[in-house]
Design a protein around this motif. Sequence first.
Motif, PDB file in Angstrom:
ATOM      1  N   CYS A 406      -0.834  -4.109   2.147  1.00  0.00           N
ATOM      2  CA  CYS A 406      -2.096  -3.890   2.866  1.00  0.00           C
ATOM      3  C   CYS A 406      -2.420  -2.413   3.017  1.00  0.00           C
ATOM      4  CB  CYS A 406      -2.042  -4.573   4.232  1.00  0.00           C
ATOM      5  SG  CYS A 406      -2.122  -6.380   4.163  1.00  0.00           S
ATOM      6  N   PHE A 407      -1.419  -1.587   3.309  1.00  0.00           N
ATOM      7  CA  PHE A 407      -1.699  -0.179   3.544  1.00  0.00           C
ATOM      8  C   PHE A 407      -1.807   0.635   2.259  1.00  0.00           C
ATOM      9  CE2 PHE A 407      -0.651  -1.223   7.876  1.00  0.00           C
ATOM     10  CZ  PHE A 407      -1.491  -0.388   8.603  1.00  0.00           C
ATOM     11  N   GLN A 408      -1.523   0.026   1.140  1.00  0.00           N
ATOM     12  CA  GLN A 408      -1.872   0.672  -0.124  1.00  0.00           C
ATOM     13  C   GLN A 408      -3.383   0.655  -0.342  1.00  0.00           C
ATOM     14  OE1 GLN A 408       0.428  -1.309  -3.137  1.00  0.00           O
ATOM     15  NE2 GLN A 408       2.293  -0.133  -2.696  1.00  0.00           N
ATOM     16  N   ARG A 409      -4.073  -0.259   0.335  1.00  0.00           N
ATOM     17  CA  ARG A 409      -5.542  -0.348   0.273  1.00  0.00           C
ATOM     18  C   ARG A 409      -6.066  -0.472   1.702  1.00  0.00           C
ATOM     19  NH1 ARG A 409      -6.987  -5.071  -3.841  1.00  0.00           N
ATOM     20  NH2 ARG A 409      -9.041  -4.071  -3.615  1.00  0.00           N
ATOM     21  N   ARG A 410      -5.773   0.517   2.512  1.00  0.00           N
ATOM     22  CA  ARG A 410      -6.042   0.438   3.936  1.00  0.00           C
ATOM     23  C   ARG A 410      -7.530   0.443   4.272  1.00  0.00           C
ATOM     24  NH1 ARG A 410      -3.240   4.953   7.009  1.00  0.00           N
ATOM     25  NH2 ARG A 410      -4.715   4.326   8.651  1.00  0.00           N
ATOM     26  N   ARG A 411      -8.357   0.946   3.384  1.00  0.00           N
ATOM     27  CA  ARG A 411      -9.784   0.999   3.651  1.00  0.00           C
ATOM     28  C   ARG A 411     -10.522  -0.224   3.116  1.00  0.00           C
ATOM     29  NH1 ARG A 411     -11.401   3.597   7.585  1.00  0.00           N
ATOM     30  NH2 ARG A 411     -13.469   3.879   6.643  1.00  0.00           N
ATOM     31  N   LYS A 412      -9.821  -1.130   2.446  1.00  0.00           N
ATOM     32  CA  LYS A 412     -10.425  -2.372   1.974  1.00  0.00           C
ATOM     33  C   LYS A 412     -10.344  -3.438   3.060  1.00  0.00           C
ATOM     34  CE  LYS A 412     -11.203  -0.884  -2.237  1.00  0.00           C
ATOM     35  NZ  LYS A 412     -12.578  -0.763  -2.802  1.00  0.00           N
ATOM     36  N   THR A 413     -11.177  -4.455   2.965  1.00  0.00           N
ATOM     37  CA  THR A 413     -11.135  -5.544   3.934  1.00  0.00           C
ATOM     38  C   THR A 413      -9.918  -6.419   3.677  1.00  0.00           C
ATOM     39  OG1 THR A 413     -12.511  -6.974   2.546  1.00  0.00           O
ATOM     40  CG2 THR A 413     -13.639  -5.530   4.125  1.00  0.00           C
ATOM     41  N   LEU A 414      -9.503  -7.141   4.703  1.00  0.00           N
ATOM     42  CA  LEU A 414      -8.354  -8.037   4.549  1.00  0.00           C
ATOM     43  C   LEU A 414      -8.652  -9.158   3.559  1.00  0.00           C
ATOM     44  CD1 LEU A 414      -7.291  -8.294   8.297  1.00  0.00           C
ATOM     45  CD2 LEU A 414      -6.036  -7.158   6.465  1.00  0.00           C
TER      46      LEU A 414
END
Length: 466
Positions: A406-414
């Motif tokens: 998740c924190f590899q793409r922290r600015r993306k939505t869940l």
Amino acid sequence: MLRHGGQRLGVGRGRRAGLPRHEAGPRRDEWRAARHRNRWGATGLGSRGRVRCPGGADLRHDPAPGLLELLLPCASARSGQPGTVGRRADVRPGEGVPLDTRRELVLGRRRAGARARRREALGRRPDRACRADRVARGAPGTPWGTGGTRVAARRRLRGRPVSTRTGPNREPGGPRTGSLAELRAELEAIGLRPTKTLGQNFLFDPNLARAIVADAGVRPGDRVLEVGPGCGFLTGPLCDLGVELLVVEIDPRLAELARRRVGESERVRWIVSDVLGGKRRLAPPVEEALWKEGDWHLVANLPYGVSGPLIAILAARANPPTSMSVLVQDEVAGRLVAEPGSRAFGALSVRIQLRYRARAGREVPAHLFWPKPRVASRIAHLELRTDLARVSPGVLDAFDRLVEACFQRRRKTLRSTLGTWLGDRDRGLQLLEEARIDPSLRPEVLGAEDFLALARGLVGDAPGPR
């Protein structure tokens, strides 16, 4: 105030003396010239000479023309020659100047010879360094005694006795702390220079080292791991406390120096090895030496380069430390205690806060390290949560993998992050619905409990009773 020639004179210079504006500059130049003559004995008035006049006024640095001619006949010194003044002249009222005996005429501060001898003894140089500093540093050509501080060097220069105690508030025979000068001399003797590659910024303040041990809350008989002891400034107080200590140091020369400074003890084990054996695992010697059961603690001044990964690896062990009191970068300490939604909140924050209760301790200024780091430092305290045993190892493993993804793409939505990671968008939406989490949120606003709920749904493990 004294009036001379119809003008009102004060004790200051220029406009502060109450002079007219057109005379302030020339009169100031006269005072400067008079002060220069007085300093070198041309008139006998020192640069800080003070004249007490009958009216109670103070005149400094030849404030009025003709005053020197009145004072010179009455000035006497140790040499007995007119116009010369000693360190403190015994001046009596002279011709033309009726001074009260209770108001002495104190001229000059020191003779030129005494001033020269003082500067020679201190070794004054343009860069403001003195001989005492060179003695304290152990420079070539200077005597080296038992003490290494500036105060000890000054006492040796003056022929006074120097204390032979091994450090501040230390008894002879105990663990040695010493001073920064002694530390640098010992490192130079073994040919060791601190390197940034190994994160070698040595803490040399003994008071702070004792404060760190006190704040850690460890007691005699506790089992403690110390990583990166440096020269043993933190190891000494831990040994004094009587703990069972495991010390890990990567540099063999530094490990030998720390062992020699601390002294041999049956309660201390030394491991000369890197503490990390990879990105997500400890080195085999350290893994074998760590305690497999029971309580133990981490108290260390961690090297900056390994502080974050090491704390995460130790927290994920089957038998993690009961508490951690570590001196780390202020940035790392901020990440450990960061709140969800803040800029410092990240994967390390989630992993640590699931297992520990984190709080920030005292700030440590950079001048207490050698070499001085360019970043601020802070002590972080972590206390193990008592409800961690209710989480199964499979859920913890899924939790770590989920947080990393998740924190590899922290600015993306869940919704987008879980769908991409699982390869199934519908499965991701189902997990979010079961955990009652809004799919439009970003990972950086979720807390550790939210990620744990997603991990439980991913593994199929129902949460235990609260």
